[in-house]
Design an enzyme around this catalytic site. Structure first.
Site, PDB file in Angstrom:
ATOM      1  N   CYS A 199      51.022  91.248 -54.407  1.00 38.58           N
ATOM      2  CA  CYS A 199      49.883  92.015 -54.920  1.00 38.58           C
ATOM      3  C   CYS A 199      49.498  91.604 -56.340  1.00 38.58           C
ATOM      4  O   CYS A 199      48.480  92.042 -56.852  1.00 38.58           O
ATOM      5  CB  CYS A 199      50.194  93.508 -54.868  1.00 38.58           C
ATOM      6  SG  CYS A 199      50.073  94.186 -53.192  1.00 38.58           S
ATOM      7  N   SER A 240      36.542 103.723 -54.450  1.00 38.14           N
ATOM      8  CA  SER A 240      37.766 103.112 -55.001  1.00 38.14           C
ATOM      9  C   SER A 240      39.011 103.672 -54.332  1.00 38.14           C
ATOM     10  O   SER A 240      40.055 103.833 -54.979  1.00 38.14           O
ATOM     11  CB  SER A 240      37.854 103.330 -56.525  1.00 38.14           C
ATOM     12  OG  SER A 240      36.768 102.718 -57.177  1.00 38.14           O
ATOM     13  N   ASP A 256      44.578  94.106 -46.007  1.00 40.13           N
ATOM     14  CA  ASP A 256      45.311  93.635 -47.178  1.00 40.13           C
ATOM     15  C   ASP A 256      46.055  92.358 -46.802  1.00 40.13           C
ATOM     16  O   ASP A 256      46.613  92.261 -45.710  1.00 40.13           O
ATOM     17  CB  ASP A 256      46.300  94.694 -47.665  1.00 40.13           C
ATOM     18  CG  ASP A 256      46.500  94.636 -49.179  1.00 40.13           C
ATOM     19  OD1 ASP A 256      46.628  93.513 -49.705  1.00 40.13           O
ATOM     20  OD2 ASP A 256      46.528  95.699 -49.826  1.00 40.13           O
ATOM     21  N   ASP A 291      48.065 101.537 -46.637  1.00 38.08           N
ATOM     22  CA  ASP A 291      46.807 102.178 -47.026  1.00 38.08           C
ATOM     23  C   ASP A 291      46.426 103.305 -46.068  1.00 38.08           C
ATOM     24  O   ASP A 291      45.828 104.304 -46.478  1.00 38.08           O
ATOM     25  CB  ASP A 291      45.678 101.148 -47.079  1.00 38.08           C
ATOM     26  CG  ASP A 291      45.765 100.254 -48.301  1.00 38.08           C
ATOM     27  OD1 ASP A 291      46.409 100.663 -49.284  1.00 38.08           O
ATOM     28  OD2 ASP A 291      45.202  99.151 -48.270  1.00 38.08           O
ATOM     29  N   HIS A 327      43.102  86.105 -36.730  1.00 36.89           N
ATOM     30  CA  HIS A 327      42.415  84.852 -37.032  1.00 36.89           C
ATOM     31  C   HIS A 327      43.303  84.018 -37.941  1.00 36.89           C
ATOM     32  O   HIS A 327      43.869  84.527 -38.914  1.00 36.89           O
ATOM     33  CB  HIS A 327      41.076  85.130 -37.720  1.00 36.89           C
ATOM     34  CG  HIS A 327      40.219  83.921 -37.878  1.00 36.89           C
ATOM     35  ND1 HIS A 327      39.725  83.211 -36.818  1.00 36.89           N
ATOM     36  CD2 HIS A 327      39.776  83.286 -38.999  1.00 36.89           C
ATOM     37  CE1 HIS A 327      38.994  82.198 -37.256  1.00 36.89           C
ATOM     38  NE2 HIS A 327      39.015  82.220 -38.579  1.00 36.89           N
TER      39      HIS A 327
END
Length: 346
Positions: A17, A48, A67, A90, A138
């Site tokens: 991150c 946000s 992410d 998340d 993908h």
């Protein structure tokens, strides 16, 4: 023939991150971009928040997020686990239950097929633990390896948690100790012992599912996961979105003691400086916290814990249940009516 040593982190210019674009830069990039509106879009990118939320029926809303990041560890399987845990988090931060995911993978030209397979196996392993079905994805070739997930989950619209609904009088609880970015930076220089790194690896791979499953049984006001923007960056977003002030009690905040030592030596990831610039002058340092401690508070966390804002009357019970379940949760501050600055270090 001797097996090639896997050194994934050497293929990436930044890790985990810590590769995240700074929040301030991101806000500028998204300014004035025209998007469609829909009354059913409860949470969009303008909030946000950790994920978007779209109301389907009175009892069902879809939670969507994605992410991905470059390797933060050299072991491909572990890298896949950590990246998946981070992406799925998340949905947990929104109070949701993740159900479907798509792989997102960029394989560097120099990577062996076995490494790629192990990354995917790690992602599938952690998704399986989370009860998530990886239904496709993908894959491309590129200069650096990147892996993560696009995740879809579900939540009842009235049980949705956001990062902008903290209330004055709430207690703040964090479910993982800080210092991951600093320690992994020091590890690249060979300064971190194996025992410490095993602890850090296990922490990053640990799902926030278990904290979420307990948290939703309490009247939690607000929640976010502490990842790339560090504790202070994510706290700032919570305070600003809620029109409150978050007071962080530095003597209660838990961090790996080695992180303080490494920060004092200058092993601080670039993401921490971006987070410092983002929070900028919006923080009051009443205890004159030293530079190393502040670096830890700005440190980008990969697959960090949940920051939970809960009414004081429920905080002790929630904290006890989290702790008794083996989750290293701790009280780290409280919420007040808006003061001169949205963040206070006490």
């Amino acid at each position: 023939m001797e097996k090639t040593e896997v050194r994934l982190t050497r293929l990436a210019s930044c890790a985990g991150c810590g590769a995240k674009v700074g929040a301030g830069t991101l806000a500028k990039l998204l300014e004035d971009i025209k998007t469609r509106t829909d009354d059913r879009l409860i949470v969009g990118f303008d909030k946000s928040d950790d994920a978007s939320v779209y109301k389907v029926t009175e009892d069902l809303a879809i939670v969507q997020t994605t992410d991905f990041f470059p390797p933060i560890v050299d072991d491909p399987f572990l890298y896949g686990q950590i990246a998946a845990a981070n992406a799925i988090s998340d949905v947990y931060a929104m109070g949701g239950e993740p159900r479907l995911a798509l792989n997102i993978l960029c394989a560097a030209e120099s990577m062996e097929e076995e490494w790629i397979r192990d990354i995917l196996r790690g992602g599938y392993d952690k998704a399986y633990e989370a009860g998530v079905i990886i239904s496709g994805g993908h894959t491309i070739r590129g200069a650096e390896p990147i892996y993560g997930l696009a995740v879809t989950g579900f939540v009842h619209p009235e049980k949705l948690l956001t990062n902008s609904s903290a209330k004055a009088g709430d207690v703040l609880i964090l479910t993982k100790p800080l210092g991951v970015g600093i320690i992994t930076t020091a590890a690249k220089a060979g300064l971190a012992e194996r025992k410490l790194m095993d602890t850090i690896y296990a922490q990053m791979a640990f799902l926030n599912k278990y904290a979420r499953d307990i948290m939703v049984n309490y009247p939690v006001s607000s929640c976010t996961d502490v990842t790339g923007f560090g504790l202070l960056g994510h706290s700032y977003e919570m305070a600003s979105g809620s029109d409150t002030t978050l007071v962080l009690e530095t003597d209660k905040i838990r961090y790996h003691k080695e992180a303080y030592e490494f920060a004092s030596m200058g092993f601080v990831p670039a993401g921490a400086y971006r987070n410092r610039a983002y929070v900028g002058d919006h923080i009051k340092n009443d205890v004159d916290a030293d530079r190393a401690l502040c670096d830890i508070l700005y440190d980008p966390q990969t697959s960090g814990g949940l920051l939970i804002s809960v009414p004081e009357k429920y905080a002790a019970a929630l904290l006890t249940e989290l702790t008794e379940s083996g989750i290293g949760a701790y009280e780290c501050g409280y919420v007040t009516e808006p003061q001169d600055e949205p963040l206070v270090l006490l």
